[in-house]
Design an enzyme around this catalytic site. Structure first.
Site, PDB file in Angstrom:
ATOM      1  N   SER A  29       0.840  -1.194   0.000  1.00 29.46           N
ATOM      2  CA  SER A  29       0.000   0.000   0.000  1.00 29.46           C
ATOM      3  C   SER A  29       0.881   1.252   0.000  1.00 29.46           C
ATOM      4  O   SER A  29       1.721   1.419  -0.872  1.00 29.46           O
ATOM      5  CB  SER A  29      -0.948  -0.041   1.201  1.00 29.46           C
ATOM      6  OG  SER A  29      -1.984   0.884   1.080  1.00 29.46           O
TER       7      SER A  29
ATOM      8  N   HIS B  21      -7.857  -5.002  -1.934  1.00 24.80           N
ATOM      9  CA  HIS B  21      -6.607  -4.592  -1.292  1.00 24.80           C
ATOM     10  C   HIS B  21      -6.076  -5.688  -0.374  1.00 24.80           C
ATOM     11  O   HIS B  21      -4.873  -5.943  -0.332  1.00 24.80           O
ATOM     12  CB  HIS B  21      -6.861  -3.306  -0.508  1.00 24.80           C
ATOM     13  CG  HIS B  21      -5.637  -2.506  -0.203  1.00 24.80           C
ATOM     14  ND1 HIS B  21      -4.744  -2.100  -1.165  1.00 24.80           N
ATOM     15  CD2 HIS B  21      -5.166  -2.017   0.977  1.00 24.80           C
ATOM     16  CE1 HIS B  21      -3.769  -1.401  -0.605  1.00 24.80           C
ATOM     17  NE2 HIS B  21      -3.996  -1.345   0.696  1.00 24.80           N
TER      18      HIS B  21
END
Length: 280
Positions: free
Chosen positions: A144, A257
């Site tokens: 991320s 994600h």
């Protein structure tokens, strides 16, 4: 696994080190490594409870590759996942995870890819000096937001073996436009909006540095990622290809994600299989 204090830019910052699966050393040994490297006696080390059964207690010299895991988020959001360290350690690597300055009691302030990049570089230098580390095989992975720190460290540390970008931000200005919920934090931490200080966002964007990356790169991204859009990974992949870099792209079709456990385990397995391939 150990939670420790190390030094970056003269600041005492926090991090984690996890030895390869089955290995353990006394806390005093970890303290001695830190003292030898930083010439400071009172850097704290705490051994954490870990379900991994200890089978070895003497680390062979010059043997182990390392993966530096750069966490996502900021502050308490996205803190280092110690379960990930355990999962990673099964694959024959020493794992180090900087917490970033200003977090978990560390000194300083996280600038979301500003001076906190030095926390990764300092960790690299510390690890490279350990007698049982193969300094030719120190890699870095950014998850991320951690892709910002990981890419910058790979650019600065020219000897970095490989770079992994997992669900990673590649263009922070794009993130500012896409993630309205993050704008207030970004303006506070970075000092303004993309319109006011675009150069600060460019400086933190991995796509800015594709020509300066000299190690192989693995990009891992889910097509349904709503936190860091899939286009971040795809754009980084294409820019690296255009620059003639050694880049591989693992796409997770239909996933976001964070991957479900079985897919997450497969992603880790594939990542370490790639890390263990010799560089031509």
């Amino acid at each position: 696994m150990y939670h420790l204090t190390y030094v970056s830019d003269g600041l005492r910052v926090k991090g984690y080190i996890c030895l390869p699966h089955g290995w353990r050393l006394p806390v005093s040994a970890v303290q001695e490594w830190l003292q030898h490297h930083y010439r400071i006696k009172d850097l704290e080390v705490t051994e954490l409870a870990c379900p991994i059964r200890v089978t070895h207690t003497e680390m062979p010299k010059g043997k182990w590759p390392v993966l530096i895991y750069c966490r996502g988020g900021i502050g308490r959001v996205g803190q280092v996942k110690t379960t990930w360290l355990e999962d990673f350690s099964i694959h024959g690597h020493i794992i180090f995870a900087p917490s970033y300055r200003g977090t978990e009691g560390g000194e300083g302030r996280d600038q979301f890819g500003g001076s906190d990049i030095e926390d990764v570089c300092s960790a690299y230098q510390f690890l490279a000096g350990l007698p049982f580390v193969d300094e030719r095989r120190i890699s870095v992975m950014g998850f991320s937001r951690g892709s910002i720190n990981a890419t910058a460290a790979a650019v600065r540390m020219k000897q970095m073996y490989k770079l992994v970008l997992w669900g990673g931000v590649s263009d922070l200005a794009q993130t500012y436009e896409e993630r309205i919920d993050l704008r207030r934090m970004l303006k506070r931490v970075i000092g303004g909006s993309t319109g006011k200080i675009p150069e600060a966002y460019d400086m933190r964007s991995p796509v800015t540095y594709v020509h300066d990356i000299h190690c192989p790169v693995l990009i891992m991204h889910g097509t349904e990622d709503v936190q860091v859009d899939y286009s971040h990974g795809l754009r980084m992949f294409r820019r690296l290809q255009e620059a003639g870099k050694d880049v591989t792209f693992h796409t997770f079709h239909g996933y976001g994600h964070h991957l479900p456990p079985a897919v997450h385990a497969l992603a880790i397995q594939n990542m370490f299989a790639w890390l263990q391939k010799p560089v031509p």
